[in-house]
Scaffold this motif. Structure first.
Motif, PDB file in Angstrom:
ATOM      1  N   ASP A 177      26.159 -31.933  26.994  1.00  0.00           N
ATOM      2  CA  ASP A 177      27.407 -31.833  26.256  1.00  0.00           C
ATOM      3  C   ASP A 177      28.005 -30.447  26.463  1.00  0.00           C
ATOM      4  OD1 ASP A 177      28.493 -30.862  23.263  1.00  0.00           O
ATOM      5  OD2 ASP A 177      29.253 -32.783  23.990  1.00  0.00           O
ATOM      6  N   PRO A 178      29.277 -30.356  26.855  1.00  0.00           N
ATOM      7  CA  PRO A 178      29.876 -29.046  27.134  1.00  0.00           C
ATOM      8  C   PRO A 178      29.826 -28.089  25.947  1.00  0.00           C
ATOM      9  CG  PRO A 178      31.275 -30.800  27.986  1.00  0.00           C
ATOM     10  CD  PRO A 178      30.207 -31.458  27.172  1.00  0.00           C
ATOM     11  N   VAL A 179      30.002 -28.602  24.728  1.00  0.00           N
ATOM     12  CA  VAL A 179      29.953 -27.738  23.553  1.00  0.00           C
ATOM     13  C   VAL A 179      28.550 -27.155  23.390  1.00  0.00           C
ATOM     14  CG1 VAL A 179      30.192 -27.626  21.045  1.00  0.00           C
ATOM     15  CG2 VAL A 179      31.835 -28.949  22.406  1.00  0.00           C
ATOM     16  N   SER A 180      27.535 -27.986  23.583  1.00  0.00           N
ATOM     17  CA  SER A 180      26.160 -27.503  23.512  1.00  0.00           C
ATOM     18  C   SER A 180      25.909 -26.429  24.554  1.00  0.00           C
ATOM     19  CB  SER A 180      25.190 -28.669  23.711  1.00  0.00           C
ATOM     20  OG  SER A 180      23.860 -28.201  23.801  1.00  0.00           O
ATOM     21  N   THR A 181      26.402 -26.643  25.762  1.00  0.00           N
ATOM     22  CA  THR A 181      26.231 -25.667  26.845  1.00  0.00           C
ATOM     23  C   THR A 181      26.910 -24.353  26.500  1.00  0.00           C
ATOM     24  OG1 THR A 181      26.119 -27.435  28.498  1.00  0.00           O
ATOM     25  CG2 THR A 181      26.648 -25.228  29.291  1.00  0.00           C
ATOM     26  N   LEU A 182      28.119 -24.436  25.952  1.00  0.00           N
ATOM     27  CA  LEU A 182      28.861 -23.217  25.628  1.00  0.00           C
ATOM     28  C   LEU A 182      28.216 -22.460  24.472  1.00  0.00           C
ATOM     29  CD1 LEU A 182      31.260 -21.390  26.163  1.00  0.00           C
ATOM     30  CD2 LEU A 182      32.611 -22.805  24.607  1.00  0.00           C
ATOM     31  N   LEU A 183      27.752 -23.169  23.452  1.00  0.00           N
ATOM     32  CA  LEU A 183      27.122 -22.486  22.324  1.00  0.00           C
ATOM     33  C   LEU A 183      25.798 -21.839  22.743  1.00  0.00           C
ATOM     34  CD1 LEU A 183      27.864 -24.940  19.376  1.00  0.00           C
ATOM     35  CD2 LEU A 183      29.113 -22.880  20.065  1.00  0.00           C
ATOM     36  N   THR A 184      25.093 -22.468  23.678  1.00  0.00           N
ATOM     37  CA  THR A 184      23.897 -21.837  24.230  1.00  0.00           C
ATOM     38  C   THR A 184      24.277 -20.570  24.989  1.00  0.00           C
ATOM     39  OG1 THR A 184      22.731 -23.945  24.416  1.00  0.00           O
ATOM     40  CG2 THR A 184      21.943 -22.147  25.798  1.00  0.00           C
ATOM     41  N   ALA A 185      25.361 -20.626  25.742  1.00  0.00           N
ATOM     42  CA  ALA A 185      25.846 -19.436  26.440  1.00  0.00           C
ATOM     43  C   ALA A 185      26.212 -18.337  25.452  1.00  0.00           C
ATOM     44  CB  ALA A 185      27.059 -19.788  27.306  1.00  0.00           C
ATOM     45  N   ALA A 186      26.772 -18.723  24.310  1.00  0.00           N
ATOM     46  CA  ALA A 186      27.118 -17.732  23.287  1.00  0.00           C
ATOM     47  C   ALA A 186      25.864 -17.059  22.736  1.00  0.00           C
ATOM     48  CB  ALA A 186      27.899 -18.395  22.162  1.00  0.00           C
ATOM     49  N   GLU A 187      24.797 -17.832  22.524  1.00  0.00           N
ATOM     50  CA  GLU A 187      23.537 -17.244  22.080  1.00  0.00           C
ATOM     51  C   GLU A 187      22.991 -16.279  23.138  1.00  0.00           C
ATOM     52  OE1 GLU A 187      20.962 -20.002  19.342  1.00  0.00           O
ATOM     53  OE2 GLU A 187      21.664 -21.175  21.053  1.00  0.00           O
ATOM     54  N   GLN A 188      23.094 -16.679  24.402  1.00  0.00           N
ATOM     55  CA  GLN A 188      22.640 -15.799  25.478  1.00  0.00           C
ATOM     56  C   GLN A 188      23.468 -14.513  25.504  1.00  0.00           C
ATOM     57  OE1 GLN A 188      19.734 -16.568  26.438  1.00  0.00           O
ATOM     58  NE2 GLN A 188      19.828 -17.556  28.451  1.00  0.00           N
ATOM     59  N   LEU A 189      24.754 -14.633  25.254  1.00  0.00           N
ATOM     60  CA  LEU A 189      25.607 -13.451  25.180  1.00  0.00           C
ATOM     61  C   LEU A 189      25.137 -12.525  24.069  1.00  0.00           C
ATOM     62  CD1 LEU A 189      28.123 -11.736  25.768  1.00  0.00           C
ATOM     63  CD2 LEU A 189      29.436 -13.331  24.333  1.00  0.00           C
ATOM     64  N   GLY A 190      24.779 -13.093  22.916  1.00  0.00           N
ATOM     65  CA  GLY A 190      24.281 -12.266  21.824  1.00  0.00           C
ATOM     66  C   GLY A 190      23.035 -11.500  22.207  1.00  0.00           C
ATOM     67  N   THR A 191      22.124 -12.158  22.942  1.00  0.00           N
ATOM     68  CA  THR A 191      20.928 -11.471  23.415  1.00  0.00           C
ATOM     69  C   THR A 191      21.291 -10.366  24.399  1.00  0.00           C
ATOM     70  OG1 THR A 191      19.344 -13.262  23.059  1.00  0.00           O
ATOM     71  CG2 THR A 191      18.884 -11.781  24.877  1.00  0.00           C
ATOM     72  N   ALA A 192      22.226 -10.646  25.311  1.00  0.00           N
ATOM     73  CA  ALA A 192      22.637  -9.640  26.295  1.00  0.00           C
ATOM     74  C   ALA A 192      23.204  -8.399  25.609  1.00  0.00           C
ATOM     75  CB  ALA A 192      23.669 -10.237  27.249  1.00  0.00           C
ATOM     76  N   VAL A 193      24.004  -8.617  24.585  1.00  0.00           N
ATOM     77  CA  VAL A 193      24.584  -7.491  23.854  1.00  0.00           C
ATOM     78  C   VAL A 193      23.493  -6.709  23.119  1.00  0.00           C
ATOM     79  CG1 VAL A 193      26.106  -6.868  21.930  1.00  0.00           C
ATOM     80  CG2 VAL A 193      26.837  -8.577  23.602  1.00  0.00           C
ATOM     81  N   ARG A 194      22.564  -7.424  22.510  1.00  0.00           N
ATOM     82  CA  ARG A 194      21.524  -6.755  21.733  1.00  0.00           C
ATOM     83  C   ARG A 194      20.583  -5.934  22.610  1.00  0.00           C
ATOM     84  NH1 ARG A 194      20.512  -3.639  17.853  1.00  0.00           N
ATOM     85  NH2 ARG A 194      18.414  -3.811  16.953  1.00  0.00           N
ATOM     86  N   VAL A 195      20.167  -6.469  23.756  1.00  0.00           N
ATOM     87  CA  VAL A 195      19.247  -5.699  24.604  1.00  0.00           C
ATOM     88  C   VAL A 195      19.948  -4.482  25.201  1.00  0.00           C
ATOM     89  CG1 VAL A 195      17.752  -7.658  25.109  1.00  0.00           C
ATOM     90  CG2 VAL A 195      19.690  -7.192  26.617  1.00  0.00           C
ATOM     91  N   GLN A 196      21.253  -4.591  25.405  1.00  0.00           N
ATOM     92  CA  GLN A 196      21.996  -3.414  25.869  1.00  0.00           C
ATOM     93  C   GLN A 196      21.996  -2.328  24.790  1.00  0.00           C
ATOM     94  OE1 GLN A 196      25.860  -3.031  25.006  1.00  0.00           O
ATOM     95  NE2 GLN A 196      25.641  -0.957  25.784  1.00  0.00           N
ATOM     96  N   GLU A 197      22.166  -2.743  23.534  1.00  0.00           N
ATOM     97  CA  GLU A 197      22.114  -1.785  22.432  1.00  0.00           C
ATOM     98  C   GLU A 197      20.734  -1.138  22.319  1.00  0.00           C
ATOM     99  OE1 GLU A 197      25.255  -4.216  19.513  1.00  0.00           O
ATOM    100  OE2 GLU A 197      23.112  -4.236  19.132  1.00  0.00           O
ATOM    101  N   LEU A 198      19.686  -1.958  22.432  1.00  0.00           N
ATOM    102  CA  LEU A 198      18.323  -1.435  22.326  1.00  0.00           C
ATOM    103  C   LEU A 198      18.012  -0.454  23.446  1.00  0.00           C
ATOM    104  CD1 LEU A 198      16.367  -4.699  21.375  1.00  0.00           C
ATOM    105  CD2 LEU A 198      16.877  -2.753  19.877  1.00  0.00           C
ATOM    106  N   ALA A 199      18.466  -0.767  24.655  1.00  0.00           N
ATOM    107  CA  ALA A 199      18.208   0.116  25.792  1.00  0.00           C
ATOM    108  C   ALA A 199      18.900   1.466  25.607  1.00  0.00           C
ATOM    109  CB  ALA A 199      18.680  -0.545  27.088  1.00  0.00           C
ATOM    110  N   VAL A 200      20.146   1.446  25.173  1.00  0.00           N
ATOM    111  CA  VAL A 200      20.887   2.694  24.977  1.00  0.00           C
ATOM    112  C   VAL A 200      20.273   3.520  23.845  1.00  0.00           C
ATOM    113  CG1 VAL A 200      23.115   3.657  24.288  1.00  0.00           C
ATOM    114  CG2 VAL A 200      23.028   1.779  25.936  1.00  0.00           C
ATOM    115  N   GLN A 201      19.893   2.861  22.760  1.00  0.00           N
ATOM    116  CA  GLN A 201      19.269   3.579  21.645  1.00  0.00           C
ATOM    117  C   GLN A 201      17.981   4.259  22.085  1.00  0.00           C
ATOM    118  OE1 GLN A 201      18.716   0.604  18.600  1.00  0.00           O
ATOM    119  NE2 GLN A 201      20.914   0.338  18.262  1.00  0.00           N
ATOM    120  N   HIS A 202      17.171   3.556  22.863  1.00  0.00           N
ATOM    121  CA  HIS A 202      15.910   4.138  23.323  1.00  0.00           C
ATOM    122  C   HIS A 202      16.159   5.267  24.321  1.00  0.00           C
ATOM    123  CE1 HIS A 202      11.584   4.162  24.010  1.00  0.00           C
ATOM    124  NE2 HIS A 202      11.845   4.260  25.307  1.00  0.00           N
TER     125      HIS A 202
END
Length: 312
Positions: A177-202
């Motif tokens: 389902d395209p909506v399921s695929t997109l919402l999964t992509a949104a979760e992946q985006l959240g992880t990408a943003v968070r690990v970038q924050e963690l890397a910069v903080q460290h």
């Protein structure tokens, strides 16, 4: 063309982050890791009360009445917080399965069918016939292999995470389902943003040879790559939420998967040896990104869809 969030969208995003910060901060995250397979039903109901699952449900049906772009913003924050559970499937079930919109019922997807979610302990005790527990790479994603057909939601039967297979989590292994695929992509985006924050903080806090490691060019390049991948994925995911085009969604999924998986790996490199330890949160982001990358056919399905569109 400038693409910016509206004031209401920014308020929604901030509100979801604040809610998850209060209800699923780092202490709650680590507690969930120490008790895998158990879903916090109070948190789930709190999400329901906040309208998380009913965001796209019409107001006439008791929902919030917002659109796909707003749902993407909410799921981005859920991905950033590593919120466990079959979020996408329960969101899709709102208005279709009683109690899903309010968080009273936890719904997962198995082979494209919505089923009621039962905790891992229930499956292990044999309450779910034919469910065989499997070791999951992600401690917050319990996996079971089912060997019997699953009845629909509301009948009280499903495996631990609603997949029926060891290669996906609560959205279902064969869901396209395209909506399921997109919402999964949104979760992946959240992880990408968070690990970038963690890397910069460290990189700013950790010192070597009397200097923050962020002063070294190799670390700077890793952090820059993290930012570029995350922002590229953000633009693609947000645009796909507006257009709703399957090809746009497929492209967004591919970019978000790469940003999450490669981003988490680069974040781990910035952390050095301590990044490999159980106490660090970096490995949790990497493992969740791996698991999500197999949802709904994974990257292969999106690659084939996008290739077919380009050829046509």
């Amino acid at each position: 063309m400038r693409f910016q969030l509206t004031d209401d969208q920014r308020a929604l995003k901030a509100g979801v982050r604040q809610l998850l910060g209060r209800r699923f901060g780092r202490e709650a995250l680590r507690a969930a890791v120490d008790a895998p397979g158990r879903l916090d039903r109070e948190l789930w109901r709190a999400l329901g009360d906040a309208g998380f699952f009913a965001l796209r449900l019409p107001e006439a049906d008791g929902g919030v009445g917002l659109g796909l772009p707003e749902a993407v913003l909410a799921f981005e924050e859920a991905g950033r917080a590593l919120l466990p559970g079959p979020l996408v499937a329960t969101h899709l079930a709102a208005g279709r399965v009683p109690g899903a919109a309010t968080g009273e019922t936890v719904v997962a997807a198995l082979d494209g069918e919505l089923v009621e979610w039962l905790e891992a302990a229930d499956a292990v005790r044999g309450e779910v016939a034919g469910a065989v527990p499997l070791r999951s790479v992600d401690p917050l994603t319990p996996l079971h292999r089912t060997r019997t057909p699953r009845p629909p939601a509301g009948t009280g039967a499903a495996d631990a995470d609603g997949t029926g297979t060891p290669d996906a989590d609560g959205t279902g292994a064969r869901t396209s389902d395209p909506v399921s695929t997109l919402l999964t992509a949104a979760e992946q985006l959240g992880t990408a943003v968070r690990v970038q924050e963690l890397a910069v903080q460290h990189a700013r806090a950790r010192e070597q040879f009397g200097r923050p490691i962020g002063a070294f060019q190799a670390v700077q390049h890793l952090c820059a790559d993290l930012l570029v991948r995350a922002e590229t994925a953000r633009a693609a995911v947000y645009a796909a939420a507006v257009t709703g085009d399957p090809a746009d969604i497929a492209a967004a999924r591919l970019l978000a998967d790469e940003a999450a998986v490669r981003g988490a790996r680069d974040c781990l490199q910035v952390h050095g040896g301590m990044g490999f330890t159980w106490e660090a949160d970096v490995h949790l982001h990497l493992k969740r990104a791996w698991v999500r990358s197999w949802r709904g056919g994974g990257s292969t399905e999106s690659e084939e869809l996008l290739a077919a569109w380009l050829v046509a």
